[in-house]
Design an enzyme around this catalytic site. Structure first.
Site, mmCIF file in Angstrom:
data_model
loop_
_atom_site.group_PDB
_atom_site.id
_atom_site.type_symbol
_atom_site.label_atom_id
_atom_site.label_comp_id
_atom_site.label_asym_id
_atom_site.label_seq_id
_atom_site.Cartn_x
_atom_site.Cartn_y
_atom_site.Cartn_z
ATOM 1 N N ASN A 1 0.885 -1.125 -0.141
ATOM 2 C CA ASN A 1 0.081 0.130 0.161
ATOM 3 C C ASN A 1 0.816 1.251 0.068
ATOM 4 O OD1 ASN A 1 -1.891 1.937 0.482
ATOM 5 N ND2 ASN A 1 -3.099 0.995 2.102
ATOM 6 N N ASN B 1 -5.964 6.463 -0.940
ATOM 7 C CA ASN B 1 -6.804 6.074 -2.030
ATOM 8 C C ASN B 1 -7.649 4.626 -1.526
ATOM 9 O OD1 ASN B 1 -5.029 4.026 -2.237
ATOM 10 N ND2 ASN B 1 -4.103 4.775 -4.296
ATOM 11 N N ASP B 2 -7.345 4.306 -0.354
ATOM 12 C CA ASP B 2 -7.745 3.022 0.407
ATOM 13 C C ASP B 2 -9.426 3.065 0.190
ATOM 14 O OD1 ASP B 2 -5.055 2.633 0.823
ATOM 15 O OD2 ASP B 2 -5.233 2.547 2.963
ATOM 16 N N GLY C 1 -5.778 -2.332 0.614
ATOM 17 C CA GLY C 1 -5.337 -1.144 0.270
ATOM 18 C C GLY C 1 -4.165 -1.125 -0.639
ATOM 19 N N ASP D 1 -1.756 -0.822 -3.828
ATOM 20 C CA ASP D 1 -2.033 -0.063 -5.147
ATOM 21 C C ASP D 1 -0.842 -0.026 -5.963
ATOM 22 O OD1 ASP D 1 -0.361 1.633 -3.498
ATOM 23 O OD2 ASP D 1 -2.070 2.542 -2.670
ATOM 24 N N ASP E 1 -6.998 -13.681 -19.623
ATOM 25 C CA ASP E 1 -7.933 -14.394 -18.694
ATOM 26 C C ASP E 1 -8.916 -15.339 -19.570
ATOM 27 O OD1 ASP E 1 -8.650 -14.629 -16.037
ATOM 28 O OD2 ASP E 1 -10.543 -13.813 -16.693
ATOM 29 N N GLU F 1 -4.650 -17.860 -20.559
ATOM 30 C CA GLU F 1 -4.878 -18.810 -19.450
ATOM 31 C C GLU F 1 -5.749 -20.062 -20.117
ATOM 32 O OE1 GLU F 1 -6.995 -18.865 -15.095
ATOM 33 O OE2 GLU F 1 -8.061 -17.857 -16.766
#
Ligand SMILES: [Ca+2]
Ligand SMILES: [Ca+2]
Length: 612
Positions: A138, A143-144, A163, A165, A330, A359
């Site tokens: 974090n 920005n949490d 949190g 980032d 993905d 994937e």
């Protein structure tokens, strides 16, 4: 004003509103493009009101509009545009007209960044470090929690936001560099304004970084700083689905923008072999490619050309905007496969040096190989996909670590490599963000994990390590705990495992081991890129050689709880005229004669440089 008069004015007003619609534009995607791209013909998706039947023009006649497409919903239109090569960069204005109404929006055209280290691709020279960004570091507590975003900071919940980032990752680039990592794959960073959003796979905006992770500019800065440190960045991209909270779902551009509907859709089936199965029925394929992966992630219909164009442009936009180096796509088998092949082709046409790994979650190399580009045995159309995830090898590591199998499973998986057009371009791993960690399965048997890691880093393929592996993170089987926080990455953490003094003895043992192996891969490129020759493991002893031009290393694994003295006769064909072996860990030299024996400590992997 008398009542009659005001009623009259009201009627006039209503009438004029009905006869003169007020068109408006809310936003446009992509939000900009670049001059001098191969993809100079793009399709703009315009969001607004009353857009059915609009005509469009740019404030520069050189920007040619080929066609304006109505959507089924009047809140969107699609505009085919050609961007000339010699146009100066700048802000251009797109104007839409309808009857007496007009709306406009700025559409910037940038010059391309000519920086050297852009779009580098990744290969078996690299080692990928996989980060779940919410759980790593974090770097910005402001920005949490973001007003208007559903999930608030909740570190106590395993499925809450913790949190972490982008700034946190930037702060740790030197840590990764020092460890010897060369590439970083970060789970998706785009906006996920939905419930249980920390994992990032449920986009509510494909063009914006989630504000809890940072901003688009900060992501670009991350790529640039990584490049300055000779690190590469791999984008985790999702073409298959979005979040049920994506604004599209409240107002679909076309009814078939998604497969099925919120109320009525097929659940995805997971038969990865379905496209190559010569006995398959077409409805079974549909269940894989058009089923919803989960009920809150609507399956995008890539058969709709507007969806398909949108996704291809979105992927190219992120590459061009940041200069990033590769893509991990993905849920690859769940994509419409015709689209998937087109998507990969379009990206690689623009960026030939890029690498893309799909994937493909199946433990059977026969089916995995079918998805790799250039497969001559395949009965399915060319995929154009350079790399796939080697889940067969992962399953072998799982068997080895749990004791349900042995080194022989790893040997056997490698022996099946004839099935792949390019076995060196497989992404190999012991664990990832979806799988319990190797250390969890090994029940704390650190020596077994170290052997598995060494095999991962020195047999073949592009090794990928999950964050925290280097500090012996164990976690649990559920997503929340296997994706635990990296100790020291968060305010108030009692320990800081990013530093030597914050790690205990076991943690430092694994850390040093990985760091040493990554150093060996750099000093001895044959370990990373060399051709593999191996011998069938017998009684827990596995010999293999890595060969690059005239450089050779012999690797000997003793997977027994007792030390062994081994006669090298067994591997004589590979040693031939070799005069000396040098143990690259201890520096010890071993003179070779016909009956030289080497001592292998219990549960050890040993590297010998071959000196002629
Ligand atoms: Ca934060
Ligand atoms: Ca799908």
């Amino acid at each position: 004003m008398n009542k009659k008069k005001s009623l009259f004015i009201l009627i006039i007003l209503i009438f004029s509103c009905l006869s003169y619609p007020r068109i408006s534009i809310k936003k446009i995607e992509p939000p900009n493009w670049w001059i001098g791209m191969k993809h100079n013909k793009i399709q703009l998706m315009v969001y607004g009101e009353d857009l059915k039947g609009v005509s469009a023009v740019f404030n520069n006649e050189n920007i040619k509009i080929l066609k304006v497409h109505n959507a089924e919903s009047a809140s969107y239109c699609f505009i085919d545009v050609v961007i000339p090569e010699n146009l100066p960069a700048g802000d251009y204005q797109l104007k839409l007209f309808k009857d007496n109404s007009q709306a406009d929006i700025i559409f910037p055209l940038f010059s391309r960044d000519a920086g050297e280290k852009r779009y580098q691709g990744f290969s078996n020279k690299d080692v990928i470090y996989l980060i779940m960004p919410d759980r790593f570091s974090n770097g910005d507590t402001l920005n949490d929690t973001i007003y208007g975003f559903r999930d608030k900071l909740n570190r106590k919940s395993p499925i809450g936001r913790h949190g972490g980032d982008i700034q946190g990752i930037i702060n740790k680039l030197d840590y990764l560099k020092d460890l010897g990592i060369t590439s970083v794959w970060i789970n998706p960073l785009v906006e996920n304004n939905t419930g249980i959003s920390y994992h990032g796979y449920a986009a509510t905006d494909f063009y914006n970084i989630d504000p809890r992770f940072g901003t688009n500019e900060l992501y670009k800065k991350l790529v640039e700083e990584a490049h300055q440190k000779d690190l590469k960045i791999i984008l985790d991209h999702v073409s298959n689905h979005c979040s049920i909270d994506h604004p599209w779902l409240k107002n679909l551009p076309f009814k078939d923008w998604i497969n099925g509907s919120i109320r009525n859709h097929l659940p995805a089936r997971h038969h990865k072999m379905i496209y190559s199965d010569i006995h398959a029925d077409s409805s079974s394929m549909k269940n894989v490619s058009e089923g919803w992966f989960v009920d809150d992630m609507p399956d995008l219909n890539q058969k709709n050309s507007f969806v398909s164009n949108y996704i291809i442009q979105n992927t190219i936009w992120w590459i061009e905007y940041t200069g990033l180096d590769g893509i991990r796509e993905d849920t690859y088998p769940y994509l419409d496969q015709k689209f998937a092949a087109e998507w990969a082709k379009e990206i690689l046409d623009e960026y030939p040096s890029l690498n893309i790994v799909g994937e493909v979650w199946t433990g059977n190399s026969l089916f995995l190989a079918d998805y790799q580009k250039g497969n001559q045995l395949s009965v399915t159309p060319e995929t154009n996909l350079p790399s796939v995830t080697d889940f067969d090898m992962r399953d072998s590591y799982y068997k080895y670590l749990t004791g349900t199998g042995s080194l022989y499973n790893i040997y056997e998986t490698l022996s099946k490599d004839f099935i792949y057009p390019d076995p060196d371009n497989l992404v190999t791993f012991i664990d990832n963000h979806d799988l319990a960690r190797g250390m969890f399965y090994a029940k704390g048997n650190i020596k077994k994990v170290m052997i598995a890691l060494a095999l991962l880093l020195t047999t073949r393929g592009i090794p990928q390590i999950l964050y925290g592996t280097e500090i012996n993170m164990i976690g649990g089987e559920d997503h929340g705990t296997l994706r635990s926080d990296f100790p020291g990455g968060f305010p108030g953490d009692s320990l800081n495992a990013f530093e030597i003094k914050g790690r205990n003895q076991n943690e430092n043992e694994i850390y040093d081991f990985i760091k040493t192996l990554l150093k060996f891969r750099k000093i001895y490129p044959e370990l990373a890129e060399g051709k593999l020759i191996h011998f069938p493991p017998e009684k827990g002893i596995y010999f293999y050689f890595k060969i690059l031009n005239d450089q050779r290393i012999m690797i000997a694994v003793n997977d027994n709880d007792t030390s062994h003295e081994i006669n090298l006769q067994k591997v004589f064909t590979q040693l031939g005229k070799t005069k000396m072996l040098k143990n690259i860990s201890s520096g010890e030299n071993i003179q070779l004669s016909e009956d030289t024996k080497i001592q292998l400590k219990q549960n050890s992997i040993n590297f010998y440089k071959i000196i002629n």
